[in-house]
Scaffold this motif. Structure first.
Motif, PDB file in Angstrom:
ATOM      1  N   THR A 128       0.607  -1.178  -0.137  1.00  9.87           N
ATOM      2  CA  THR A 128      -0.119  -0.036  -0.006  1.00  9.87           C
ATOM      3  C   THR A 128       0.731   1.305  -0.008  1.00  9.87           C
ATOM      4  OG1 THR A 128      -0.146   0.098   2.487  1.00  9.87           O
ATOM      5  CG2 THR A 128      -1.766  -1.275   1.197  1.00  9.87           C
ATOM      6  N   ARG A 129       2.117   1.216   0.377  1.00 18.05           N
ATOM      7  CA  ARG A 129       2.973   2.348   0.658  1.00 18.05           C
ATOM      8  C   ARG A 129       2.448   3.384   1.504  1.00 18.05           C
ATOM      9  NH1 ARG A 129       7.776   1.201  -0.684  1.00 18.05           N
ATOM     10  NH2 ARG A 129       7.621  -0.447  -1.937  1.00 18.05           N
ATOM     11  N   SER A 130       1.425   3.127   2.442  1.00 17.56           N
ATOM     12  CA  SER A 130       0.950   3.745   3.356  1.00 17.56           C
ATOM     13  C   SER A 130       1.484   3.574   4.813  1.00 17.56           C
ATOM     14  CB  SER A 130      -0.473   3.860   3.207  1.00 17.56           C
ATOM     15  OG  SER A 130      -1.225   4.274   4.589  1.00 17.56           O
ATOM     16  N   LEU A 131       2.219   4.521   5.364  1.00 15.03           N
ATOM     17  CA  LEU A 131       2.760   4.513   6.782  1.00 15.03           C
ATOM     18  C   LEU A 131       1.551   4.151   7.497  1.00 15.03           C
ATOM     19  CD1 LEU A 131       5.558   4.649   7.961  1.00 15.03           C
ATOM     20  CD2 LEU A 131       5.020   6.794   8.498  1.00 15.03           C
ATOM     21  N   LEU A 132       0.351   4.980   7.489  1.00 18.03           N
ATOM     22  CA  LEU A 132      -0.606   4.953   8.487  1.00 18.03           C
ATOM     23  C   LEU A 132      -0.991   3.300   8.584  1.00 18.03           C
ATOM     24  CD1 LEU A 132      -2.080   6.402  10.755  1.00 18.03           C
ATOM     25  CD2 LEU A 132      -3.694   7.197   9.008  1.00 18.03           C
ATOM     26  N   LEU A 133      -1.731   2.742   7.392  1.00 23.77           N
ATOM     27  CA  LEU A 133      -2.450   1.509   7.289  1.00 23.77           C
ATOM     28  C   LEU A 133      -1.283   0.531   7.590  1.00 23.77           C
ATOM     29  CD1 LEU A 133      -4.247   1.326   3.830  1.00 23.77           C
ATOM     30  CD2 LEU A 133      -4.728   0.675   6.053  1.00 23.77           C
ATOM     31  N   ALA A 134       0.008   0.460   7.277  1.00 24.70           N
ATOM     32  CA  ALA A 134       1.036  -0.572   7.634  1.00 24.70           C
ATOM     33  C   ALA A 134       1.151  -0.533   9.335  1.00 24.70           C
ATOM     34  CB  ALA A 134       2.234  -0.303   6.918  1.00 24.70           C
ATOM     35  N   THR A 135       1.222   0.702   9.820  1.00 24.39           N
ATOM     36  CA  THR A 135       1.376   0.725  11.403  1.00 24.39           C
ATOM     37  C   THR A 135       0.202   0.150  12.020  1.00 24.39           C
ATOM     38  OG1 THR A 135       2.353   2.744  10.893  1.00 24.39           O
ATOM     39  CG2 THR A 135       2.654   2.314  12.762  1.00 24.39           C
ATOM     40  N   LEU A 136      -1.009   0.585  11.768  1.00 27.32           N
ATOM     41  CA  LEU A 136      -2.042   0.081  12.315  1.00 27.32           C
ATOM     42  C   LEU A 136      -2.551  -1.174  11.991  1.00 27.32           C
ATOM     43  CD1 LEU A 136      -4.771   2.947  11.110  1.00 27.32           C
ATOM     44  CD2 LEU A 136      -3.657   2.552  13.513  1.00 27.32           C
ATOM     45  N   PRO A 139       0.924   9.341  12.838  1.00 25.51           N
ATOM     46  CA  PRO A 139       0.904   8.059  13.500  1.00 25.51           C
ATOM     47  C   PRO A 139       1.988   8.274  14.912  1.00 25.51           C
ATOM     48  CG  PRO A 139       1.179   7.796  11.372  1.00 25.51           C
ATOM     49  CD  PRO A 139       1.412   9.187  11.546  1.00 25.51           C
ATOM     50  N   ILE A 140       3.265   8.722  14.310  1.00 24.04           N
ATOM     51  CA  ILE A 140       4.250   8.712  15.358  1.00 24.04           C
ATOM     52  C   ILE A 140       3.880   9.853  16.585  1.00 24.04           C
ATOM     53  CG2 ILE A 140       6.720   9.348  15.759  1.00 24.04           C
ATOM     54  CD1 ILE A 140       7.188   8.415  12.930  1.00 24.04           C
ATOM     55  N   PHE A 141       3.181  10.760  16.342  1.00 23.06           N
ATOM     56  CA  PHE A 141       2.712  11.824  17.125  1.00 23.06           C
ATOM     57  C   PHE A 141       1.788  11.169  18.239  1.00 23.06           C
ATOM     58  CE2 PHE A 141       0.017  15.244  18.703  1.00 23.06           C
ATOM     59  CZ  PHE A 141       0.613  15.890  19.075  1.00 23.06           C
ATOM     60  N   ILE A 142       0.864  10.552  17.891  1.00 24.63           N
ATOM     61  CA  ILE A 142       0.066   9.763  18.563  1.00 24.63           C
ATOM     62  C   ILE A 142       0.753   8.782  19.670  1.00 24.63           C
ATOM     63  CG2 ILE A 142      -2.303   8.162  18.881  1.00 24.63           C
ATOM     64  CD1 ILE A 142      -2.950   9.581  16.030  1.00 24.63           C
ATOM     65  N   LEU A 143       1.538   8.058  18.940  1.00 21.32           N
ATOM     66  CA  LEU A 143       2.277   6.945  19.616  1.00 21.32           C
ATOM     67  C   LEU A 143       3.249   7.528  20.497  1.00 21.32           C
ATOM     68  CD1 LEU A 143       2.313   4.255  16.930  1.00 21.32           C
ATOM     69  CD2 LEU A 143       1.078   4.174  18.698  1.00 21.32           C
ATOM     70  N   GLY A 144       4.062   8.729  19.927  1.00 17.74           N
ATOM     71  CA  GLY A 144       4.831   9.297  20.906  1.00 17.74           C
ATOM     72  C   GLY A 144       4.255   9.851  22.204  1.00 17.74           C
ATOM     73  N   ILE A 145       3.119  10.337  22.128  1.00 18.23           N
ATOM     74  CA  ILE A 145       2.386  10.988  23.166  1.00 18.23           C
ATOM     75  C   ILE A 145       2.222   9.598  24.330  1.00 18.23           C
ATOM     76  CG2 ILE A 145      -0.099  11.690  24.234  1.00 18.23           C
ATOM     77  CD1 ILE A 145      -0.042  13.598  22.685  1.00 18.23           C
ATOM     78  N   ILE A 146       1.747   8.667  23.807  1.00 14.20           N
ATOM     79  CA  ILE A 146       1.590   7.187  24.646  1.00 14.20           C
ATOM     80  C   ILE A 146       2.967   6.862  25.311  1.00 14.20           C
ATOM     81  CG2 ILE A 146       0.955   4.938  24.754  1.00 14.20           C
ATOM     82  CD1 ILE A 146      -0.871   5.868  22.483  1.00 14.20           C
ATOM     83  N   ASP A 147       3.960   7.039  24.516  1.00 14.81           N
ATOM     84  CA  ASP A 147       5.387   6.688  24.982  1.00 14.81           C
ATOM     85  C   ASP A 147       5.594   7.680  26.134  1.00 14.81           C
ATOM     86  OD1 ASP A 147       7.350   4.776  24.943  1.00 14.81           O
ATOM     87  OD2 ASP A 147       8.564   6.188  23.484  1.00 14.81           O
ATOM     88  N   ALA A 148       5.503   8.695  25.850  1.00 22.86           N
ATOM     89  CA  ALA A 148       6.132  10.129  26.646  1.00 22.86           C
ATOM     90  C   ALA A 148       5.047   9.889  28.117  1.00 22.86           C
ATOM     91  CB  ALA A 148       5.739  11.233  25.875  1.00 22.86           C
ATOM     92  N   THR A 149       3.868   9.568  28.039  1.00 23.88           N
ATOM     93  CA  THR A 149       2.966   9.388  29.302  1.00 23.88           C
ATOM     94  C   THR A 149       3.792   8.298  30.128  1.00 23.88           C
ATOM     95  OG1 THR A 149       1.358   7.909  28.197  1.00 23.88           O
ATOM     96  CG2 THR A 149       0.739  10.295  28.479  1.00 23.88           C
ATOM     97  N   VAL A 150       4.076   7.290  29.387  1.00 25.43           N
ATOM     98  CA  VAL A 150       4.678   6.057  30.017  1.00 25.43           C
ATOM     99  C   VAL A 150       6.026   6.552  30.953  1.00 25.43           C
ATOM    100  CG1 VAL A 150       5.942   3.897  30.182  1.00 25.43           C
ATOM    101  CG2 VAL A 150       3.935   4.329  28.804  1.00 25.43           C
ATOM    102  N   PHE A 151       6.855   7.471  30.280  1.00 24.56           N
ATOM    103  CA  PHE A 151       7.878   8.256  30.894  1.00 24.56           C
ATOM    104  C   PHE A 151       7.548   8.910  31.939  1.00 24.56           C
ATOM    105  CE2 PHE A 151      10.938  11.710  31.529  1.00 24.56           C
ATOM    106  CZ  PHE A 151      11.979  11.182  31.626  1.00 24.56           C
ATOM    107  N   GLY A 152       6.502   9.954  31.831  1.00 23.40           N
ATOM    108  CA  GLY A 152       5.999  10.995  32.900  1.00 23.40           C
ATOM    109  C   GLY A 152       5.690   9.928  34.031  1.00 23.40           C
ATOM    110  N   PHE A 153       5.067   8.911  33.814  1.00 26.90           N
ATOM    111  CA  PHE A 153       4.401   8.269  34.900  1.00 26.90           C
ATOM    112  C   PHE A 153       5.688   7.417  35.668  1.00 26.90           C
ATOM    113  CE2 PHE A 153       3.226   3.370  35.632  1.00 26.90           C
ATOM    114  CZ  PHE A 153       2.536   3.555  36.763  1.00 26.90           C
ATOM    115  N   LEU A 154       6.744   7.058  35.044  1.00 30.67           N
ATOM    116  CA  LEU A 154       7.784   6.290  35.556  1.00 30.67           C
ATOM    117  C   LEU A 154       8.618   7.508  36.332  1.00 30.67           C
ATOM    118  CD1 LEU A 154       8.871   3.496  32.959  1.00 30.67           C
ATOM    119  CD2 LEU A 154       7.484   3.315  35.071  1.00 30.67           C
ATOM    120  N   ALA A 155       8.511   8.823  35.657  1.00 26.44           N
ATOM    121  CA  ALA A 155       9.570   9.732  36.288  1.00 26.44           C
ATOM    122  C   ALA A 155       9.100   9.923  37.579  1.00 26.44           C
ATOM    123  CB  ALA A 155       9.439  10.918  35.396  1.00 26.44           C
ATOM    124  N   ARG A 156       7.865   9.955  37.543  1.00 30.77           N
ATOM    125  CA  ARG A 156       7.022  10.308  39.027  1.00 30.77           C
ATOM    126  C   ARG A 156       7.426   9.286  39.998  1.00 30.77           C
ATOM    127  NH1 ARG A 156       0.824  12.018  39.529  1.00 30.77           N
ATOM    128  NH2 ARG A 156       0.911  12.557  41.813  1.00 30.77           N
TER     129      ARG A 156
END
Lengths: 98, 229
Positions: free
Chosen positions: A77-85, B18-35
């Motif tokens: 698909t070449r779609s990062l979002l689809l692949a990740t999900l 997608p990385i932004f959303i997952l990054g938030i989750i990863d960072a919340t884990v850091f915040g939680f552990l830092a506390r």
């Protein structure tokens, strides 16, 4: 905030930034068309696989299967979002099942 | 600011959603552990804001015992982030000829994830420093905001591990990896990189496995290229 945690955070920040900025600076000293430049061109893919392979293996069969699924979906698909999900969904379902 | 620069920045930020959303989750884990590691709120957020390196920060939490072992903290940071020297070198074409007053601040927003996204764009011929900065800034925001959220919300984020989200970053890197496939000439270097990285991870402690695997794979690729000539 006391002095030792300030020093620790400032030191960690400085070390990290110097490494981040240092790579571009170092690369200016690499002659074009040399072996070193060929090395740099091949590094990105090899860095990625060196992160992915051990991490997938660490998560066992489901980790390896989810990683392969992601790569296949990405190739199709070449779609990062689809692949990740699809990769995340895959490992979620596998874990829910077993 | 030129229009193309601006749109590349937006494109970079959009691509890293997608990385932004997952990054938030990863960072919340850091915040939680830092506390739990008894950092104060301001220490946690300032660390995420100024160091902005997940690996180094998670490592630092393990050593965060008063009086702080500063030499150990700094050596650990140096070792886990040494890879940035290598990754940064591959970004040279983006910053060649750019004034330092722009490139030096942009290089603060340099993370594994936006490096990977940018290297993907570079392969397509559309990589730019603006794209790099846009995706980096988005990831930075998610990291700092997530740290604060995790610190405040604490325990409510413990279900994350069961959702497969702990595996999310592996998946993102795997997807980007798929774009680097170069046909048959990739087989040998990729296999070597994977085997060396796994072996190092298994038998040698520390974060050396990424550098070891990457170098072994790239050297294999060079030897292949010289054999063809």
């Amino acid at each position: 905030m006391n002095i030792d945690s300030t020093a620790a955070i400032a030191g960690m920040a400085l070390v990290t930034y110097l490494l981040r900025a240092g790579g571009v600076w170092l690369a200016k000293r690499v002659p074009p068309n040399s072996r070193t430049e060929l090395l740099l061109q091949n590094l990105p893919a090899c860095v990625l696989i060196s992160i992915v392979a051990p991490a997938a293996l660490q998560h066992g069969v489901s980790g390896v299967a989810a990683t392969l699924t992601t790569i296949l979906v990405m190739a199709r698909t070449r779609s990062l979002l689809l692949a990740t999900l699809s990769g995340i969904l895959f490992i979620f379902l596998l874990r829910a099942w077993t | 600011m030129k229009n193309t620069t601006y749109s590349s920045m937006i494109l970079g930020a959009w691509q890293s959603l997608p990385i932004f959303i997952l990054g938030i989750i990863d960072a919340t884990v850091f915040g939680f552990l830092a506390r739990r590691a008894s950092l104060s709120f301001s220490e946690s957020v300032l660390m995420s804001g100024f160091v902005a390196s997940g690996t180094a920060q998670f490592l630092a939490l393990n050593a965060w015992v008063k009086p702080l072992p500063i030499a150990i903290l700094l050596t650990g940071t140096l070792l886990v982030n040494l890879r940035y020297l290598v990754l940064g070198a591959t970004l040279r074409p983006l910053f060649a000829g750019m004034p330092k007053r722009l490139s030096l601040p942009a290089l603060f927003f340099f993370y594994d994830e936006n490096w990977a996204l940018t290297s993907r764009e570079m392969r397509k011929g559309t990589g730019s420093a603006a794209f790099f900065f846009g995706s980096g800034a988005a990831i930075y925001l998610s990291w700092v905001a997530g740290t604060a959220a995790g610190y405040i919300l604490g325990d409510q984020f413990r279900w994350i591990g069961n959702w497969g989200l702990d595996f999310a970053f592996v998946v993102i890197f795997a997807a980007i990896l798929a774009d680097h496939w170069n046909g048959r000439q990739s087989v040998e270097p990729w296999a070597v990189a994977a085997i060396v990285a796994c072996a190092f991870r298994h038998w040698i402690t520390g974060e050396w496995y990424v550098l070891a695997g990457a170098l072994a794979g790239s050297i294999t690729a060079i030897r292949g290229a010289f054999k063809q000539k």
